[in-house]
Write an enzyme that holds these catalytic residues in place. Structure first.
Site, PDB file in Angstrom:
ATOM      1  N   HIS A  94      -5.685  -6.166   3.276  1.00 29.77           N
ATOM      2  CA  HIS A  94      -4.948  -5.290   3.342  1.00 29.77           C
ATOM      3  C   HIS A  94      -4.111  -5.652   4.987  1.00 29.77           C
ATOM      4  CE1 HIS A  94      -5.275  -2.792  -0.623  1.00 29.77           C
ATOM      5  NE2 HIS A  94      -6.219  -3.758  -0.158  1.00 29.77           N
ATOM      6  N   CYS A 146      -3.117  -2.631   6.455  1.00 26.75           N
ATOM      7  CA  CYS A 146      -3.401  -1.452   6.782  1.00 26.75           C
ATOM      8  C   CYS A 146      -4.501  -1.907   7.667  1.00 26.75           C
ATOM      9  CB  CYS A 146      -2.886  -0.722   5.811  1.00 26.75           C
ATOM     10  SG  CYS A 146      -4.469  -0.804   4.601  1.00 26.75           S
ATOM     11  N   GLN A 194      -5.137  -0.297  -4.434  1.00 25.92           N
ATOM     12  CA  GLN A 194      -5.477  -2.079  -5.431  1.00 25.92           C
ATOM     13  C   GLN A 194      -6.465  -0.751  -6.429  1.00 25.92           C
ATOM     14  OE1 GLN A 194      -7.515  -4.804  -2.464  1.00 25.92           O
ATOM     15  NE2 GLN A 194      -8.496  -4.873  -4.445  1.00 25.92           N
ATOM     16  N   CYS A 236       1.100  -1.392  -0.125  1.00 31.10           N
ATOM     17  CA  CYS A 236       0.009  -0.583   0.311  1.00 31.10           C
ATOM     18  C   CYS A 236       0.818   1.011  -0.292  1.00 31.10           C
ATOM     19  CB  CYS A 236      -1.240  -0.201   0.809  1.00 31.10           C
ATOM     20  SG  CYS A 236      -1.823   1.465   1.505  1.00 31.10           S
ATOM     21  N   GLU A 237       0.455   2.549  -0.575  1.00 36.50           N
ATOM     22  CA  GLU A 237       1.802   3.420  -1.200  1.00 36.50           C
ATOM     23  C   GLU A 237       1.077   4.226   0.239  1.00 36.50           C
ATOM     24  OE1 GLU A 237      -1.537   6.657  -4.199  1.00 36.50           O
ATOM     25  OE2 GLU A 237       0.257   4.426  -4.696  1.00 36.50           O
ATOM     26  N   HIS A 238      -0.056   4.495   0.819  1.00 36.78           N
ATOM     27  CA  HIS A 238      -0.401   5.064   2.227  1.00 36.78           C
ATOM     28  C   HIS A 238       0.358   4.865   2.901  1.00 36.78           C
ATOM     29  CE1 HIS A 238      -4.059   5.823  -0.381  1.00 36.78           C
ATOM     30  NE2 HIS A 238      -3.548   6.399  -0.638  1.00 36.78           N
ATOM     31  N   HIS A 239       0.753   3.645   3.603  1.00 35.02           N
ATOM     32  CA  HIS A 239       1.028   2.870   4.491  1.00 35.02           C
ATOM     33  C   HIS A 239       2.548   2.233   4.980  1.00 35.02           C
ATOM     34  CE1 HIS A 239      -3.021   3.523   5.876  1.00 35.02           C
ATOM     35  NE2 HIS A 239      -2.636   4.194   6.851  1.00 35.02           N
TER      36      HIS A 239
END
Length: 181
Positions: A140, A142, A112, A71-74
């Protein structure tokens, strides 16, 4: 990258001189390079000419392709499976190339939703297909390890292009093959 991992380990309060952590920054950097190796790949390099003339005009489906992404956020993993189908329009692509295209895009920092569309567009571009359908089902970390901590949630995304979007029968056939009941 090795220095950055050393700073992270130090930042969480660990002792970098501890025996178990001596080589961790180097190992973590090597692991991160592997987990993001998709940045060093191209669709053209993966397909490598494995595109063949064919009279086939019925759906080609490769289901349950396992995928591992971050995941690019976490920067936490998401893990799942991908189903890819296309309707050939004069050409078919080597079977293993579909799984390799999934891996190439998955091995990048991702969400995703984008991953699903990138895979579909790549298959459409490579094959000139009449249509492409992609479904990804993933868990996920996250969602599971932090924040809301929901262990059983599954995210499903789809990307439907060409006849998979425009033709109800094609879409229904794809969905029934992916989710047989």
């Amino acid at each position: 990258m090795k220095t950055a991992f050393a700073q992270i380990i130090d930042g969480v309060g660990e002792d970098l001189s501890r025996d178990g952590l001596l080589d961790t920054p180097k190992r973590a950097a090597k692991a991160m390079q592997f987990l993001t190796k998709g940045y060093d790949q191209t669709v053209e390099g993966i397909v490598n000419g494995a595109l063949f003339e064919s009279d086939a005009s019925e759906m080609v489906l490769v289901s349950d392709i396992e995928l591992y992404s971050m995941c690019e956020h976490h920067m936490l993993p998401f893990i799942g499976k991908c189903h890819v189908a296309y309707i050939p329009n004069g050409k078919v692509v080597g079977l293993s190339k579909i799984a390799r295209i999934v891996d190439m895009f998955a091995r990048r920092l991702q969400i995703q939703e984008s991953l699903t569309t990138q895979i579909g567009q790549a298959i459409m571009d490579v094959t000139g297909a009449a249509g492409v359908g992609v479904i990804i089902e993933a868990k996920h970390m996250c969602m599971m390890m932090r924040g809301v901590e929901k262990q059983n949630s599954v995210m499903r995304t789809s990307s439907l292009m060409g006849s998979f979007r425009d033709n109800d029968k094609t879409r229904a056939e794809f969905l029934s093959l992916v989710n047989p009941r």
